[in-house]
Design a protein around this motif. Sequence first.
Motif, PDB file in Angstrom:
ATOM      1  N   ILE A 143       0.854  -1.250   0.047  1.00 14.38           N
ATOM      2  CA  ILE A 143      -0.005   0.035  -0.014  1.00 14.38           C
ATOM      3  C   ILE A 143       0.919   1.316   0.152  1.00 14.38           C
ATOM      4  CG2 ILE A 143      -1.633   1.347   1.244  1.00 14.38           C
ATOM      5  CD1 ILE A 143      -3.048  -1.073   2.384  1.00 14.38           C
ATOM      6  N   ARG A 144       0.567   2.218  -0.887  1.00 13.61           N
ATOM      7  CA  ARG A 144       1.366   3.307  -1.109  1.00 13.61           C
ATOM      8  C   ARG A 144       0.411   4.626  -0.813  1.00 13.61           C
ATOM      9  NH1 ARG A 144       6.197   4.946  -3.082  1.00 13.61           N
ATOM     10  NH2 ARG A 144       6.501   7.025  -3.857  1.00 13.61           N
ATOM     11  N   PRO A 145       0.530   5.261   0.415  1.00 14.85           N
ATOM     12  CA  PRO A 145      -0.449   6.380   0.755  1.00 14.85           C
ATOM     13  C   PRO A 145       0.458   7.719   0.116  1.00 14.85           C
ATOM     14  CG  PRO A 145       0.650   5.626   2.671  1.00 14.85           C
ATOM     15  CD  PRO A 145       0.974   4.764   1.647  1.00 14.85           C
ATOM     16  N   ASN A 146      -0.201   8.568  -0.149  1.00 17.84           N
ATOM     17  CA  ASN A 146       0.362   9.871  -0.610  1.00 17.84           C
ATOM     18  C   ASN A 146      -0.258  11.065  -0.187  1.00 17.84           C
ATOM     19  OD1 ASN A 146       1.923  12.024  -1.669  1.00 17.84           O
ATOM     20  ND2 ASN A 146       1.531  11.024  -3.961  1.00 17.84           N
ATOM     21  N   LEU A 147       0.291  11.873   0.643  1.00 22.39           N
ATOM     22  CA  LEU A 147      -0.328  13.188   1.307  1.00 22.39           C
ATOM     23  C   LEU A 147       0.786  14.220   0.823  1.00 22.39           C
ATOM     24  CD1 LEU A 147      -0.999  12.090   5.064  1.00 22.39           C
ATOM     25  CD2 LEU A 147      -2.663  12.515   3.169  1.00 22.39           C
ATOM     26  N   GLU A 148       0.125  15.212   0.308  1.00 17.33           N
ATOM     27  CA  GLU A 148       0.867  16.471   0.089  1.00 17.33           C
ATOM     28  C   GLU A 148       0.369  17.659   0.699  1.00 17.33           C
ATOM     29  OE1 GLU A 148       1.291  16.735  -4.103  1.00 17.33           O
ATOM     30  OE2 GLU A 148       2.598  14.881  -4.254  1.00 17.33           O
ATOM     31  N   GLY A 149       0.758  18.337   1.691  1.00 11.99           N
ATOM     32  CA  GLY A 149       0.442  19.373   2.398  1.00 11.99           C
ATOM     33  C   GLY A 149      -1.062  19.658   2.636  1.00 11.99           C
ATOM     34  N   PHE A 150      -1.438  18.178   3.128  1.00  7.96           N
ATOM     35  CA  PHE A 150      -2.914  18.028   3.529  1.00  7.96           C
ATOM     36  C   PHE A 150      -3.093  18.687   5.038  1.00  7.96           C
ATOM     37  CE2 PHE A 150      -6.850  16.471   2.348  1.00  7.96           C
ATOM     38  CZ  PHE A 150      -7.396  15.859   3.280  1.00  7.96           C
ATOM     39  N   GLY A 151      -3.579  19.624   4.962  1.00  5.58           N
ATOM     40  CA  GLY A 151      -3.962  20.259   6.406  1.00  5.58           C
ATOM     41  C   GLY A 151      -2.802  20.001   7.612  1.00  5.58           C
ATOM     42  N   ASP A 152      -3.316  19.616   8.644  1.00  6.41           N
ATOM     43  CA  ASP A 152      -2.418  19.317   9.734  1.00  6.41           C
ATOM     44  C   ASP A 152      -1.588  18.194   9.645  1.00  6.41           C
ATOM     45  OD1 ASP A 152      -3.343  21.647  10.917  1.00  6.41           O
ATOM     46  OD2 ASP A 152      -4.625  20.638  11.960  1.00  6.41           O
ATOM     47  N   LEU A 153      -1.939  17.281   8.417  1.00 11.27           N
ATOM     48  CA  LEU A 153      -1.114  16.051   8.460  1.00 11.27           C
ATOM     49  C   LEU A 153       0.237  16.110   7.734  1.00 11.27           C
ATOM     50  CD1 LEU A 153      -3.792  13.580   7.200  1.00 11.27           C
ATOM     51  CD2 LEU A 153      -3.141  13.764   9.404  1.00 11.27           C
ATOM     52  N   THR A 154       1.316  15.269   8.351  1.00 10.44           N
ATOM     53  CA  THR A 154       2.716  15.292   7.852  1.00 10.44           C
ATOM     54  C   THR A 154       2.512  14.815   6.273  1.00 10.44           C
ATOM     55  OG1 THR A 154       3.361  14.564   9.768  1.00 10.44           O
ATOM     56  CG2 THR A 154       5.043  14.417   8.265  1.00 10.44           C
ATOM     57  N   GLU A 155       3.364  15.431   5.586  1.00 14.69           N
ATOM     58  CA  GLU A 155       3.694  14.828   4.181  1.00 14.69           C
ATOM     59  C   GLU A 155       4.070  13.499   4.287  1.00 14.69           C
ATOM     60  OE1 GLU A 155       5.878  17.168   1.576  1.00 14.69           O
ATOM     61  OE2 GLU A 155       4.767  18.906   1.775  1.00 14.69           O
ATOM     62  N   LEU A 156       3.349  12.576   3.571  1.00 12.78           N
ATOM     63  CA  LEU A 156       3.680  11.211   3.545  1.00 12.78           C
ATOM     64  C   LEU A 156       3.789  10.467   2.139  1.00 12.78           C
ATOM     65  CD1 LEU A 156       3.769   8.501   5.408  1.00 12.78           C
ATOM     66  CD2 LEU A 156       1.431   8.476   5.290  1.00 12.78           C
ATOM     67  N   GLU A 157       4.910   9.934   2.055  1.00  9.75           N
ATOM     68  CA  GLU A 157       4.636   9.026   0.446  1.00  9.75           C
ATOM     69  C   GLU A 157       5.661   8.032   0.877  1.00  9.75           C
ATOM     70  OE1 GLU A 157       4.994   9.728  -4.183  1.00  9.75           O
ATOM     71  OE2 GLU A 157       5.725  11.406  -2.853  1.00  9.75           O
ATOM     72  N   GLU A 158       5.237   6.798   1.073  1.00  9.79           N
ATOM     73  CA  GLU A 158       5.931   5.402   1.322  1.00  9.79           C
ATOM     74  C   GLU A 158       5.342   4.185   1.017  1.00  9.79           C
ATOM     75  OE1 GLU A 158       5.990   4.358   5.563  1.00  9.79           O
ATOM     76  OE2 GLU A 158       5.825   6.565   5.769  1.00  9.79           O
ATOM     77  N   ASN A 159       6.157   3.216   0.556  1.00  7.24           N
ATOM     78  CA  ASN A 159       5.807   1.964   0.340  1.00  7.24           C
ATOM     79  C   ASN A 159       5.330   1.237   1.928  1.00  7.24           C
ATOM     80  OD1 ASN A 159       5.363   2.268  -2.394  1.00  7.24           O
ATOM     81  ND2 ASN A 159       7.378   1.842  -2.531  1.00  7.24           N
TER      82      ASN A 159
END
Length: 199
Positions: A123-139
Amino acid sequence: MRLKQTFAAALLATALVLAPATARADGLLIPFMGVNFAGDSGEELENALDASRFNWGASFGYMGGGVFGLEGDIGYSPDFFGKTDLGGSSVLTITGNLILGIPFGGQSGFGIRPYGLIGVGLIRPNLEGFGDLTELEENEFAWDFGGGVMIFFGTNIGMRADLRYFRTFGDLEFGVPDFTSDDEPLDFARASAGLVLRF
């Protein structure tokens, strides 16, 4: 003597009629669309459509002559956590699954095949500057299980209704660095409908 020959011929004819047809292997291509719900998707099933928690992808299956088969599944969920003016989010799933499914009605013409499956993948989630969440991109390694039913309208075409659950083996860090974080597995359920092409 004639009675014995007639009886033997009748037994042979009955055996030929009742003998099952030679089972063949089925290749399956299944493009699908659906919605994510529960877990980290943040929506109940009845609200997932209104919240645009959509997913789409394709499954590539192989069913042997019996009840066991293999499947590769690729799914993509844009706006998995939602979308803001600051950025977006998505989740990509790639899994390989073992399938157990019984073909009622045979492997040609009209038929119904309920099935269950279990597998592992990424599973590869991807967050980019999404509110208060940390940027996240990892397998992350993940597992899934589920089931559904395939209904064939003919030898080569049908429909699939499918429900499966995904969960990462490891924890992902959600939160704001140096302030607060919440380490937990990523998990969600996926409901989808697809077109089945059998060959």
